[in-house]
Enzyme design. Structure first.
Site, short mmCIF file in Angstrom:
data_model
loop_
_atom_site.label_atom_id
_atom_site.label_comp_id
_atom_site.label_asym_id
_atom_site.label_seq_id
_atom_site.Cartn_x
_atom_site.Cartn_y
_atom_site.Cartn_z
N THR A 104 -0.73 5.87 -50.78
CA THR A 104 -1.43 7.04 -51.29
C THR A 104 -1.92 6.82 -52.72
OG1 THR A 104 0.62 8.01 -52.17
CG2 THR A 104 0.04 8.55 -49.90
N ASP A 105 -2.74 7.75 -53.19
CA ASP A 105 -3.21 7.71 -54.57
C ASP A 105 -3.01 9.08 -55.22
OD1 ASP A 105 -5.39 9.41 -53.99
OD2 ASP A 105 -6.68 7.71 -53.49
N ALA A 106 -3.50 9.21 -56.44
CA ALA A 106 -3.24 10.43 -57.21
C ALA A 106 -3.89 11.68 -56.62
CB ALA A 106 -3.68 10.24 -58.67
N ALA A 107 -4.76 11.53 -55.63
CA ALA A 107 -5.26 12.72 -54.93
C ALA A 107 -4.23 13.24 -53.92
CB ALA A 107 -6.58 12.41 -54.21
N GLY A 108 -3.11 12.52 -53.75
CA GLY A 108 -2.02 13.00 -52.91
C GLY A 108 -2.10 12.53 -51.47
#
Lengths: 135, 135, 135, 135
Positions: free
Chosen positions: B14-18
């Site tokens: 995952t990334d910081a967009a969730g």
């Protein structure tokens, strides 16, 4: 003139075949997109949910034309294209610097602005829409 | 019946967009392809240069339809398709298990067998060609 | 003066907690090490098996002191230390640029030169040994 | 008996040296930790900020003892250890399945419960504290 991002291939980009792992090529394109947004004064974090909108990638295509090895230097061009009031595309070309310079890969991503709380599409933020049109 | 691979979304996907980072979706597809090869008795290492051939991905396409969050369970189907004596494609569907089960992403990769020393295309190894035809 | 590498945090470095995924911090350190080697005229590919030796990492330690978010700018210092004729360590400090500048993470890796064919340790290549001593 | 997680090495885990990239070993450990939490009935998403707390890794150590190649099968054991009311450690052992079975890597991570809004440490959630004690 498209925005241009320079990048060296790192060991973490590669796999046991000795060259850049195919999906990592798309990560390198996304890095270039992030750098292009920053150069255009647009804060990536504002597109990750902080303002009630997200702008995820809905589609990607890539052609992998030449293997890329650790230490090779790349130049990635970033060309946005409007699609609708809610969406846009980005075209990427990854050149392997030489001499001679050669096209290593090309890619295209589509991005759709969405309001997750409403589960529907939303208009692109004005600054992002302007950046896309200027591309 | 296509080969099916099960996978849980991990934080590293995952990334910081969730949600799962778009390019990582293609990595998950490639994991499923590796599992399908292994189930078909084909050693991936033999396709990475050990036998004088490599079978890199020349093109990828993906449609990202639903966000995927940490802990969600996925089922990836892997369907090979012959293209030529040197090449084949794989179609992937990533279903998010529910209930209800929903299509989260679809993808397609093209793979070309190459002899790097000669810088030219090479026939697929017989076992790989048979696996593709059986798909 | 240690070698210094500058880097912007990218979305692919982060996870669903909104900050850099812990293991990715070590990848950023390794990128800095690769840049330091290149600046010292040492070809990374020569350390990956091409010359009959590899120089893998045998140990890593890292302290993660501050969260790092997409778009933040980092400065990584790279300080090699001799350990033996076969091995060396690298100390890394990752500073988050500000103002104010703050220490975000520190790390240390140990690297051992090995001859895989003989399954035994090997002397560091002369250029690499000189680079370590100069650190 | 510690929790055990099984995993096959995938191409995306490896680098141009032909083996698992060192930092990826820690990602594999974290996958095992996530699986252990899920098996203990603890939702990872609750530790990523949803409840006003995060439980980031403050320190990692790892010893890389044997190279791991694509297709190799791993068994990762996960052993939590209490440190304080705010923190705990996890010990990991990665065994390469054989025969013979061999220790490929060991690692240890430290995790600290934090309330980001207050910028201070917080008590571990009760379910997580119980899981750590049961380890």
């Amino acid at each position: 003139m498209p925005f241009v991002y320079e990048r060296t291939v790192r060991l973490a980009d590669t796999d046991a075949a000795g060259v850049v792992y195919f999906a990592r090529t798309l990560s390198i394109c996304h890095e270039a997109y992030e750098a292009a947004l920053a150069a255009g004064g647009i804060d990536l974090n504002g597109l990750l949910g902080a303002n009630g909108i997200v702008v995820p990638i809905s589609r990607s295509e890539a052609d992998y034309k030449r293997p890329l090895r650790p230490g090779e230097k790349l130049r990635v061009s970033v060309t946005p294209e409007p699609l609708s009031e809610n969406s846009f595309a980005i075209r990427f070309e990854i050149m392997k610097l030489g001499p001679p310079v050669k096209l290593a890969a090309s890619a295209r991503t589509e991005h759709v602005c969405t309001a997750p709380a409403k589960r529907e599409r939303a208009a692109l933020p004005a600054a992002l829409a302007a950046w896309v049109r200027a591309g």
